[in-house]
Design a protein around this motif. Structure first.
Motif, mmCIF file in Angstrom:
data_model
loop_
_atom_site.group_PDB
_atom_site.id
_atom_site.type_symbol
_atom_site.label_atom_id
_atom_site.label_comp_id
_atom_site.label_asym_id
_atom_site.label_seq_id
_atom_site.Cartn_x
_atom_site.Cartn_y
_atom_site.Cartn_z
ATOM 1 N N VAL A 180 6.187 6.759 2.841
ATOM 2 C CA VAL A 180 6.695 6.892 4.319
ATOM 3 C C VAL A 180 7.414 5.658 4.791
ATOM 4 N N ILE A 181 7.304 4.655 4.502
ATOM 5 C CA ILE A 181 8.115 3.424 4.677
ATOM 6 C C ILE A 181 9.437 3.679 3.910
ATOM 7 N N ARG A 182 9.219 4.018 2.915
ATOM 8 C CA ARG A 182 10.757 3.946 2.111
ATOM 9 C C ARG A 182 11.646 5.253 2.666
ATOM 10 N N ALA A 183 10.833 6.190 2.981
ATOM 11 C CA ALA A 183 11.686 7.449 3.608
ATOM 12 C C ALA A 183 12.453 7.084 4.818
ATOM 13 N N SER A 184 12.070 5.999 5.548
ATOM 14 C CA SER A 184 12.746 5.651 6.709
ATOM 15 C C SER A 184 13.400 4.382 6.693
ATOM 16 N N VAL A 185 12.984 3.614 5.708
ATOM 17 C CA VAL A 185 13.627 2.097 5.408
ATOM 18 C C VAL A 185 13.952 2.130 4.161
ATOM 19 N N PRO A 186 14.951 2.781 3.404
ATOM 20 C CA PRO A 186 14.979 2.807 2.183
ATOM 21 C C PRO A 186 15.259 1.486 1.208
ATOM 22 N N GLU A 187 15.833 0.539 2.245
ATOM 23 C CA GLU A 187 16.427 -0.854 1.506
ATOM 24 C C GLU A 187 14.978 -1.522 1.018
ATOM 25 N N VAL A 188 13.765 -1.282 1.565
ATOM 26 C CA VAL A 188 12.547 -1.898 1.239
ATOM 27 C C VAL A 188 12.562 -1.811 -0.244
ATOM 28 N N ALA A 189 12.352 -2.724 -0.860
ATOM 29 C CA ALA A 189 11.973 -2.581 -2.538
ATOM 30 C C ALA A 189 10.595 -2.929 -2.906
ATOM 31 N N GLU A 190 9.871 -3.740 -2.343
ATOM 32 C CA GLU A 190 8.603 -4.012 -2.456
ATOM 33 C C GLU A 190 7.665 -4.165 -1.334
ATOM 34 N N ILE A 191 6.458 -3.539 -1.315
ATOM 35 C CA ILE A 191 5.650 -3.210 -0.228
ATOM 36 C C ILE A 191 4.239 -3.839 -0.847
ATOM 37 N N LEU A 192 3.591 -4.863 -0.490
ATOM 38 C CA LEU A 192 2.771 -5.747 -1.205
ATOM 39 C C LEU A 192 1.440 -5.714 -0.221
ATOM 40 N N ASP A 193 0.547 -5.526 -0.651
ATOM 41 C CA ASP A 193 -0.801 -5.548 -0.117
ATOM 42 C C ASP A 193 -1.442 -6.756 -0.133
ATOM 43 N N VAL A 194 -1.759 -7.502 1.096
ATOM 44 C CA VAL A 194 -2.218 -8.955 0.764
ATOM 45 C C VAL A 194 -3.793 -8.842 1.373
ATOM 46 N N THR A 195 -4.338 -7.773 1.586
ATOM 47 C CA THR A 195 -5.428 -7.545 1.940
ATOM 48 C C THR A 195 -6.881 -8.152 1.060
ATOM 49 N N ASP A 196 -7.816 -8.963 1.761
ATOM 50 C CA ASP A 196 -8.993 -9.330 1.130
ATOM 51 C C ASP A 196 -9.910 -8.088 1.263
ATOM 52 N N HIS A 197 -9.923 -7.103 0.247
ATOM 53 C CA HIS A 197 -10.567 -5.910 0.254
ATOM 54 C C HIS A 197 -12.016 -6.294 -0.345
ATOM 55 N N ALA A 198 -12.139 -7.390 -1.014
ATOM 56 C CA ALA A 198 -13.790 -7.565 -1.137
ATOM 57 C C ALA A 198 -14.435 -8.034 0.118
ATOM 58 N N ALA A 199 -13.644 -8.250 1.330
ATOM 59 C CA ALA A 199 -14.544 -8.783 2.602
ATOM 60 C C ALA A 199 -14.633 -7.639 3.396
ATOM 61 N N GLY A 200 -14.211 -6.289 3.023
ATOM 62 C CA GLY A 200 -13.972 -5.065 3.806
ATOM 63 C C GLY A 200 -15.434 -4.558 4.052
ATOM 64 N N ARG A 201 -15.146 -3.501 5.004
ATOM 65 C CA ARG A 201 -16.343 -3.010 5.699
ATOM 66 C C ARG A 201 -17.318 -2.087 4.382
ATOM 67 N N ASN A 202 -16.655 -1.716 3.489
ATOM 68 C CA ASN A 202 -17.087 -0.782 2.402
ATOM 69 C C ASN A 202 -16.418 -1.417 1.069
ATOM 70 N N PRO A 203 -16.724 -2.729 0.840
ATOM 71 C CA PRO A 203 -16.019 -3.177 -0.478
ATOM 72 C C PRO A 203 -15.958 -2.310 -1.702
ATOM 73 N N TYR A 204 -14.782 -1.902 -2.009
ATOM 74 C CA TYR A 204 -14.432 -0.908 -3.391
ATOM 75 C C TYR A 204 -15.462 0.130 -3.394
ATOM 76 N N HIS A 205 -15.735 0.665 -2.139
ATOM 77 C CA HIS A 205 -16.596 1.999 -2.021
ATOM 78 C C HIS A 205 -15.959 3.089 -2.723
ATOM 79 N N THR A 206 -16.775 3.672 -3.640
ATOM 80 C CA THR A 206 -16.302 4.911 -4.664
ATOM 81 C C THR A 206 -17.036 6.165 -4.092
ATOM 82 N N PRO A 207 -16.649 7.121 -3.642
ATOM 83 C CA PRO A 207 -17.622 8.231 -3.057
ATOM 84 C C PRO A 207 -18.605 8.972 -4.564
ATOM 85 N N SER A 208 -19.547 9.015 -4.061
ATOM 86 C CA SER A 208 -20.404 9.473 -5.166
ATOM 87 C C SER A 208 -20.027 10.836 -5.391
ATOM 88 N N LYS A 209 -20.302 10.872 -6.969
ATOM 89 C CA LYS A 209 -19.865 12.172 -7.746
ATOM 90 C C LYS A 209 -21.007 13.308 -7.381
#
Length: 210
Positions: A180-209
């Motif tokens: 979505v970002i590159r479709a509107s701003v194609p000059e963007v080369a990298e999109i980096l996620d700096v989130t601390d996912h281990a501290a999230g509401r459901n850290p690395y939650h994987t839906p049950s099979k």
């Protein structure tokens, strides 16, 4: 399903250059090189004409069906428009990268940067995309995407709410936010996620099979 493949490429006398290809989609593949190609910087070539004067991109665009090339430190992300599968076309891309590294040529010319929007312009454009397109969508799932920083054409984001710690966060980034970002701003080369996912509401939650 992502299938990785690798090949050892001999160049620069007896040195071996190792390249791993990671298809992200039918149209996109990321090639990781065992050494820097464009150290600590990144650039998105949107077409063959823009690549003129930048030897690495020129070599890759010489391959039939290549539509975009992103160079970032030791990674080269390539988009194609042809039906050939990545293991076949990837060998040609690998050979082009080998030729470039062996040549000692620069990856991106100074001239290529001349038409680049300013950091402030990119920041404003990305924020508009987040506000108008991305956040209204992720809000439906209790999430939010925040723009943390922009350095040249590199964008740093943080996921919050239901997106923080979600087991699908990497998929959301690669197949949703980046597109979505590159479709509107194609000059963007990298999109980096700096989130601390281990501290999230459901850290690395994987839906049950089921």
């Amino acid at each position: 399903t992502v299938t990785r493949y690798s090949e050892g490429i001999v160049g620069m006398s007896t040195a071996e250059i190792s390249i791993t290809g990671e298809p992200i989609s039918e149209a996109t593949c990321r090639f990781t090189v065992d050494r820097p190609v464009y150290p600590d910087r990144s650039f998105a070539f949107l077409n063959k004409a823009q690549a003129q004067g930048s030897p690495l991109a020129e070599r890759i665009f010489a391959i039939d069906g290549i539509s975009r090339v992103i160079v970032a430190h030791n990674q080269v992300t390539v988009n194609k428009t042809v039906a050939e599968q990545w293991p076949q076309i990837g060998r040609l891309v690998g050979a082009a990268i080998r030729e470039h590294v062996a040549s000692g040529d620069i990856a991106v010319s100074d001239e290529a940067w001349e038409g680049m929007p300013s950091t402030d312009e990119i920041r404003e454009s990305v924020q508009r995309v987040l506000d108008a397109e991305i956040n209204p969508s992720v809000a439906e799932h209790g999430g939010v995407i925040r723009l943390i920083d922009v350095q040249e054409n590199r964008v740093f984001i943080q996921m919050g709410g239901g997106c923080q710690g979600c087991g699908q966060a990497n998929v959301t980034l690669k197949f949703g936010i980046e597109n979505v970002i590159r479709a509107s701003v194609p000059e963007v080369a990298e999109i980096l996620d700096v989130t601390d996912h281990a501290a999230g509401r459901n850290p690395y939650h994987t839906p049950s099979k089921k």
